[in-house]
Write an enzyme that holds these catalytic residues in place. Structure first.
Site, PDB file in Angstrom:
ATOM      1  N   LYS A 156       0.805  35.929 -52.492  1.00 25.84           N
ATOM      2  CA  LYS A 156       1.468  36.238 -53.684  1.00 25.84           C
ATOM      3  C   LYS A 156       2.915  37.086 -53.254  1.00 25.84           C
ATOM      4  O   LYS A 156       2.840  37.840 -52.464  1.00 25.84           O
ATOM      5  CB  LYS A 156       0.820  36.979 -54.694  1.00 25.84           C
ATOM      6  CG  LYS A 156      -0.497  36.029 -55.166  1.00 25.84           C
ATOM      7  CD  LYS A 156      -1.278  36.841 -55.987  1.00 25.84           C
ATOM      8  CE  LYS A 156      -1.882  38.028 -55.663  1.00 25.84           C
ATOM      9  NZ  LYS A 156      -2.816  38.809 -56.535  1.00 25.84           N
TER      10      LYS A 156
ATOM     11  N   GLY B  32      -2.357  40.132 -61.135  1.00 30.17           N
ATOM     12  CA  GLY B  32      -3.295  39.519 -60.209  1.00 30.17           C
ATOM     13  C   GLY B  32      -4.594  39.265 -60.879  1.00 30.17           C
ATOM     14  O   GLY B  32      -5.099  37.800 -60.661  1.00 30.17           O
TER      15      GLY B  32
END
Length: 531
Positions: free
Chosen positions: A194, A231
């Site tokens: 990410k 997340g």
């Protein structure tokens, strides 16, 4: 006949095809967040936002908020196993997302459970390091995670966690893509590297597979510090969408687009003093327009409105069977009402500005004209001095109470909400009464109810009250709602009032206030009449 063949007397039955649930059943195995932005709370919101059915097994009770983690309590591992068995013994789980596991013992219990009840899709959010920088997994647990990665289809580490995983994979890679590839190959698992905490105008997430293929998902970088639980939210969204689409690239792309919208809405939530949560419902909210406050009030009044249309007076008015004397008595009360209502509308006008003030003033003038013209033309002389009926007096007392609040506070919001049903209910009734046939004894009155100009005025009055409700705080908006609700109920009582008329009242006496007595009402104001 061959082995395994079954003969039947009739046509061969259709083969039974297992039904694939429309709604993915997704289990989150993670810790808690009492502020609701991360952990299982965020997971359940994300799953619901993607039309999944969310379930949760708690691995740790975390005392945290948007500013950081304060302490972590890990329940007995045997109880964790009981939670997992309780779900798996009863529910077919399509996808599992794991989050914070905390200790090596917890990891071992989860791994054992997943081996016994292997889901079709497993997303592992390592949850080793929080966005705030707090360590959320002890060293022994980090080593135990190796067995969990062996079961996973996808792992979704943040940048700090990716470095930890690369170290576990025996790699000293520093570049995110290199580290992700090392992890993917070592553990034979897909890795989503990410880019939310990188720089630049875009946020790029890379989906890396063990064979070395890479697909980059690009989205605009959202300028916000409210990233708490991103997340957790992303991984549970991916778990839900992969269970629906059956494809990891579709799942990641769909979830990333959703998370971008959630980040764009994060600041408006105003939750916490640190890194606040994302807005999990941003996409849903955009797809479903927020209902107008006045429409919510109107829907709330549905039962009263149904009773209004069914009342004897309106049925007799519609079919022409209403007694003329009863109608004349009703008009006498309506004149009392409109004289006071004009003053209330003028009070709303006095507390408004610009076009709003002009509208309420014009409406009050129309109210005065109505009381003078249509009513007096239809009103029999014997009813000109009818006293105020208690029902009419009760309605006017309700409006006067709202007017008193306006005079006391300098805010006409509640009064405007209280006068609105006279517009809306009559316009609504007119729409449903339709057009009177030629020769109908109450044709002019029915025509007045259904006048397009009055329908336009009703819509404008509603818009103006809607603007006031939008600016009001919840406490004021609640008083407006209650004033509106009471006025709708008073409108029903007003229509039912003729059922209470008796001979003495129709003769100008009997129940009610004395003829010529002051009519309850405000000292200032004015507005639109009923027609």
């Amino acid at each position: 006949m061959t082995a395994g063949t079954v003969t039947t007397a009739g046509p061969s039955p259709m083969p039974r095809v297992p039904r694939v649930p429309r709604v993915p059943r997704v289990l989150s195995i993670a810790g808690t967040d009492p502020t609701g932005g991360a952990g299982i709370q965020a997971d359940l919101k994300s799953i619901a936002a993607h039309d999944g059915y969310g379930m949760a097994v708690v691995t740790a009770l975390v005392a945290q908020n948007t500013r950081g983690v304060r302490s972590v309590h890990v329940p007995d591992s045997a109880f964790l196993g009981e939670q997992l068995d309780a779900v798996w013994d009863d529910v077919t789980v399509d996808a599992v997302k794991t989050g914070m596991l905390g200790t090596a013992e917890v990891v071992r219990v989860v791994v054992d459970g997943l081996r016994r009840h292997r889901p079709r899709w497993l997303v592992v959010d390592p949850v080793m390091v929080a966005t705030s920088g707090d360590r959320l997994l002890d060293r022994d647990a980090e080593a135990a995670m190796v067995d969990l990665f062996a079961l996973a289809d996808l792992v979704t580490p943040n940048r700090d966690e990716l470095r930890v995983l690369a170290d576990l994979a025996g790699s000293d890679a520093t570049e995110p893509l290199d580290a992700a590839l090392a992890v993917a190959r070592h553990f034979d698992v897909r890795v989503l590297a990410k880019g939310g905490h990188d720089g630049g105008p875009t946020s790029d997430d890379a989906l890396v597979t063990p064979d070395g293929s890479v697909r980059v998902f690009t989205g605009p970088r959202v300028a916000t510090e409210n990233t708490h639980g991103t997340g957790c939210s992303l991984s549970s969204a991916i778990a839900t969408t992969v269970a629906r689409h059956g494809d990891w690239e579709l799942a990641v792309g769909t979830a990333k687009t959703w998370l971008t919208a959630a980040l764009l809405g994060a600041d408006a939530l105003a939750v916490g003093q640190g890194h606040g949560p994302v807005d999990h419902n941003a996409v849903v909210r955009a797809a479903l327009p927020t209902p107008r406050v006045t429409d919510v009030w109107w829907t709330d009044a549905t039962a009263v409105l149904d009773d209004t249309l069914a009342c004897t007076f309106l049925r007799g008015l519609a079919d022409g069977t209403l007694d003329a004397e009863v109608f004349a008595g009703y008009l006498a009360q309506d004149v009392h009402y409109l004289r006071a209502y004009e003053q209330h509308l003028r009070a709303v006008a006095a507390g408004s500005t610009g076009d709003a003030a002009a509208f309420w003033t014009s409406a009050s003038e129309g109210c005065a004209d109505e009381a003078r013209d249509l009513h007096h033309r239809r009103l029999a002389g014997s009813h000109a001095d009818d006293p105020v009926h208690p029902v009419c007096a009760g309605y006017l007392a309700h409006l006067s109470s709202a007017a008193d609040e306006a005079a006391r506070t300098g805010d006409v919001s509640v009064l405007a909400a209280a006068v609105l049903p006279c517009f809306r209910v009559y316009a609504w009734v007119g729409e449903r009464l339709g057009t009177a046939p030629v020769g109908h004894p109450f044709a002019d009155w029915i025509t007045a109810y259904g006048d397009p100009g009055f329908a336009t005025s009703s819509a404008r009055a509603t818009d103006l009250v809607e603007e006031l409700a939008a600016r009001a705080d919840p406490e004021l908006r609640g008083r407006m709602a209650r004033a509106f609700r009471e006025s709708v109920a008073q409108e029903l009582a007003f229509f039912r009032m003729p059922e209470q008329f008796t001979g003495p009242l129709l003769d100008g006496g009997g129940a009610g206030l004395p003829a010529g007595a002051p009519v309850p009402g405000p000292t200032a104001g004015g507005g639109s009449g009923r027609v």
